[in-house]
Design a protein around this motif. Structure first.
Motif, PDB file in Angstrom:
ATOM      1  N   ASP A  92     -51.535 -25.517  11.336  1.00 33.58           N
ATOM      2  CA  ASP A  92     -51.261 -24.164  11.838  1.00 33.58           C
ATOM      3  C   ASP A  92     -52.561 -23.385  12.087  1.00 33.58           C
ATOM      4  O   ASP A  92     -52.524 -22.169  12.240  1.00 33.58           O
ATOM      5  CB  ASP A  92     -50.348 -23.405  10.873  1.00 33.58           C
ATOM      6  CG  ASP A  92     -51.011 -23.094   9.530  1.00 33.58           C
ATOM      7  OD1 ASP A  92     -52.203 -23.457   9.343  1.00 33.58           O
ATOM      8  OD2 ASP A  92     -50.349 -22.489   8.665  1.00 33.58           O
ATOM      9  N   THR A 111     -55.671 -21.120   1.613  1.00 34.51           N
ATOM     10  CA  THR A 111     -56.181 -20.676   2.900  1.00 34.51           C
ATOM     11  C   THR A 111     -56.998 -19.403   2.671  1.00 34.51           C
ATOM     12  O   THR A 111     -56.756 -18.667   1.711  1.00 34.51           O
ATOM     13  CB  THR A 111     -55.051 -20.398   3.913  1.00 34.51           C
ATOM     14  OG1 THR A 111     -54.165 -19.429   3.356  1.00 34.51           O
ATOM     15  CG2 THR A 111     -54.265 -21.672   4.212  1.00 34.51           C
ATOM     16  N   THR A 115     -57.854 -18.160  11.129  1.00 35.21           N
ATOM     17  CA  THR A 115     -57.315 -19.264  11.923  1.00 35.21           C
ATOM     18  C   THR A 115     -58.253 -19.543  13.088  1.00 35.21           C
ATOM     19  O   THR A 115     -58.822 -18.626  13.680  1.00 35.21           O
ATOM     20  CB  THR A 115     -55.897 -18.942  12.454  1.00 35.21           C
ATOM     21  OG1 THR A 115     -55.920 -17.668  13.099  1.00 35.21           O
ATOM     22  CG2 THR A 115     -54.891 -18.910  11.325  1.00 35.21           C
TER      23      THR A 115
HETATM   24  C1  LIG Z   1     -52.016 -19.172   7.590  1.00 32.50           C
HETATM   25  O1  LIG Z   1     -51.899 -18.937   6.212  1.00 32.50           O
HETATM   26  C2  LIG Z   1     -51.339 -17.692   5.907  1.00 32.50           C
HETATM   27  C3  LIG Z   1     -51.400 -17.538   4.404  1.00 32.50           C
HETATM   28  O2  LIG Z   1     -50.887 -18.692   3.787  1.00 32.50           O
HETATM   29  C4  LIG Z   1     -49.934 -17.597   6.442  1.00 32.50           C
HETATM   30  O3  LIG Z   1     -49.395 -16.330   6.187  1.00 32.50           O
HETATM   31  C5  LIG Z   1     -49.968 -17.851   7.923  1.00 32.50           C
HETATM   32  O4  LIG Z   1     -48.661 -17.880   8.418  1.00 32.50           O
HETATM   33  C6  LIG Z   1     -50.644 -19.173   8.200  1.00 32.50           C
HETATM   34  N1  LIG Z   1     -50.662 -19.502   9.612  1.00 32.50           N
HETATM   35  C7  LIG Z   1     -51.292 -18.804  10.561  1.00 32.50           C
HETATM   36  C8  LIG Z   1     -51.208 -19.354  11.942  1.00 32.50           C
HETATM   37  O5  LIG Z   1     -51.898 -17.771  10.327  1.00 32.50           O
END
Ligand SMILES: *[C@@H]1O[C@H](CO)[C@@H](O)[C@H](O)[C@H]1NC(C)=O
Ligand SMILES: *[C@@H]1O[C@H](CO)[C@@H](O)[C@H](O)[C@H]1NC(C)=O
Ligand SMILES: *[C@@H]1O[C@H](CO)[C@@H](O)[C@H](O)[C@H]1NC(C)=O
Ligand SMILES: *[C@@H]1O[C@H](CO)[C@@H](O)[C@H](O)[C@H]1NC(C)=O
Ligand SMILES: *[C@@H]1O[C@H](CO)[C@@H](O)[C@H](O)[C@H]1NC(C)=O
Length: 484
Positions: A92, A111, A115
């Motif tokens: 993601d 995380t 991104t």
């Molecule tokens: C990235 O991580 C965060 C925190 O876990 C999450 O809220 C989010 O949906 C994730 N994906 C993206 C594309 O930001």
């Protein structure tokens, strides 16, 4: 890259409580072993198994590479103290950091609030650790601004005192706590200096017209300082075909030896293809510089000053005595491949190109390398003579190999797809054999842990499985015991 624990504890500020090395030379009765008795183990790799970091890591091929598997990621996998840390982009696109205790199969992941902004394999995440036990990440840059995240102090030096959660990391910044450095950053790489400062190496500018530069973090004051550029983009380089008036220096790495000397190999890339026979990439020559004052003053191998960081005197294409291995731009020489420093302070590089026996003009860089490239081991002996040996295995890839040394200075080259070739120090690194060539379904280039070998004698590397299009694929860390 530094096999002996004493070297590693020298260059790692935090948590680098590696045990003393002298024990290795003491016999069971406690008397010193005869000179050389504990040395000279033959190179070997014993597979210890592998762990899955992410079943669905981000996958796309750009510039012939993956954003999670680039040799210039220093570091993408990093051991400090009793823990190993890995960084990557999840499917993601989330920038992700994991840790595990050495010897453990379970990773904790988190995380950090960023991104990936663009599908560009340059835009890797690199990790470093400062003497205050902070983990630092610089990421997502290609001749552009960058993203920076810094953890709380003590996260790495006292891992048991800190939960592995997002709270351990600060905000995502577009500068180093207010120090901007450049709006055109590429190739951030961390190294710890003998004084304990965390240094950030980076390129400003663009391919064919850029400069190598350094910044430094002082854990005592929690402040970054930009030291400035140390290589020059200007000057004229001329071949029998034509001239080029700008370039950049690509670094194979930055490694401190046991005596505190900083060693850097590099290749030049010219701006103009007029210097080639018709080749479409302009890398030439393997050059070498060093610094005995933590990257402020640069000399050639003979000791003559060739540059001062942040001054008007910079390491340039016409600086005297830089060339360790001469090569014209027509042989598809790879940039940023690999380097190491051995226990005697001798610099080693791993380079690759298409040798002359396969032709004198490689017009298509990628196709030419896949068909004909060979790795070469280049090192400087105690009398100051550069030596070179072909590692006698076809690359079968356009990508890079990685060089690591064990406690006896035996050399290991992790080739594309995770194949491991090795040669013994006792042979003068001439007896290359292939020790591991299982099919891992690896995409190509791998990311080694340069620090772990010195801690527990384990060669650990991160690799991502091959996939197609933008279908995410598994990301693994595989471990091999080396002789200690
Ligand atoms: C990235 O991580 C965060 C925190 O876990 C999450 O809220 C989010 O949906 C994730 N994906 C993206 C594309 O930001
Ligand atoms: C080099 O030339 C080949 C063949 O024309 C092309 O496919 C490739 O993209 C070129 N590479 C670069 C770096 O320009
Ligand atoms: C270094 O290499 C040169 C050239 O091969 C050789 O003459 C010299 O003896 C070597 N020095 C050492 C210390 O091995
Ligand atoms: C070269 O690599 C490709 C892709 O991994 C593989 O299919 C092929 O068998 C390899 N060839 C040799 C000679 O190793
Ligand atoms: C970037 O990669 C993602 C998948 O990781 C894909 O969905 C998207 O279309 C890509 N964007 C571009 C501009 O190629």
């Amino acid at each position: 890259m530094h096999p002996a624990p004493s070297r590693r504890s020298l260059i790692l500020g935090a948590g680098a409580a590696v045990c003393a090395t002298s024990l290795g030379n003491v016999s069971a009765a406690g008397a010193p072993a005869p000179s050389g008795a504990s040395a000279a183990a033959d190179p070997s790799v014993t597979p210890l198994g592998s762990t899955l970091l992410d079943r669905t890591a981000l996958y796309f091929v750009s510039y012939d590479g993956l954003v999670n598997n680039n040799a210039f990621q220093k570091n993408g996998l990093l051991t400090v103290g009793g823990h190993q840390y890995a960084v990557w982009y999840a499917g993601d696109r989330n920038a992700t950091v994991a840790r595990r205790a050495l010897g453990d199969d379970t990773w904790e992941t988190v995380t950090v609030g960023h991104t990936l902004t663009i599908n560009d394999s340059h835009n890797v995440i690199c990790a470093g650790v400062s003497a205050d036990g902070r983990l630092h990440l610089v990421m997502d840059a290609h001749s552009s601004g960058y993203f920076y995240v810094k953890s709380v102090p003590g996260l790495v030096s006292s891992p048991d005192d800190h939960a592995w959660t997002g709270d351990a990391f600060g905000p995502v910044q577009r500068s180093l706590d207010g120090v901007t450095l450049t709006s055109t950053m590429t190739y951030p790489q961390f190294v710890v200096s003998p004084s304990g400062a965390l240094q950030l190496s980076y390129r400003t500018g663009v391919s064919g017209n850029g400069q190598a530069a350094l910044a430094e973090y002082d854990a005592g004051t929690d402040r970054w300082t930009n030291l400035g550029a140390w290589s020059s983009a200007t000057g004229t380089y001329t071949t029998g075909y034509g001239s080029s008036g700008a370039r950049n220096l690509y670094l194979h790495g930055l490694d401190y030896g046991r005596d505190g000397t900083l060693h850097v190999f590099g290749t030049w890339r010219e701006q103009s293809t007029a210097v080639t026979c018709g080749a479409n990439l302009t890398n030439h020559d393997t050059v070498y510089v060093r610094s005995t004052d933590r990257g402020r003053t640069w000399t050639n191998a003979a000791g003559s000053v060739v540059g001062r960081t942040g001054s008007g005197t910079l390491v340039g294409v016409s600086s005297p005595g830089l060339i360790a291995d001469p090569l014209s731009p027509d042989h598809a020489l790879m940039n940023q491949e690999s380097q190491a420093v051995d226990s005697a302070g001798r610099p080693h590089a791993l380079i690759s190109y298409v040798p002359g026996r396969f032709g004198q003009c490689v017009t298509d860089y990628v196709a030419g390398r896949i068909a004909y490239a060979r790795p070469f081991h280049v090192w400087r002996n105690a009398s100051g003579t550069w030596q070179k040996t072909e590692v006698p295995f076809a690359m079968n890839s356009s990508q890079r190999s990685q060089l690591l040394l064990d406690a006896s200075d035996n050399a290991y080259v992790v080739m594309p797809y995770g194949r491991i070739a090795a040669a013994s120090a006792a042979s003068g690194w001439s007896d290359w054999t292939m020790l591991f060539d299982d099919d891992l379904n690896a995409f190509g280039e791998i990311v080694p842990d340069y620090h772990r070998v010195a801690v527990d004698g384990v060669l650990s590397f991160l690799y991502q499985e091959s996939s197609s299009g933008t279908t995410p694929s598994p990301l693994h860390v595989i471990d091999f015991q080396l002789p200690t």
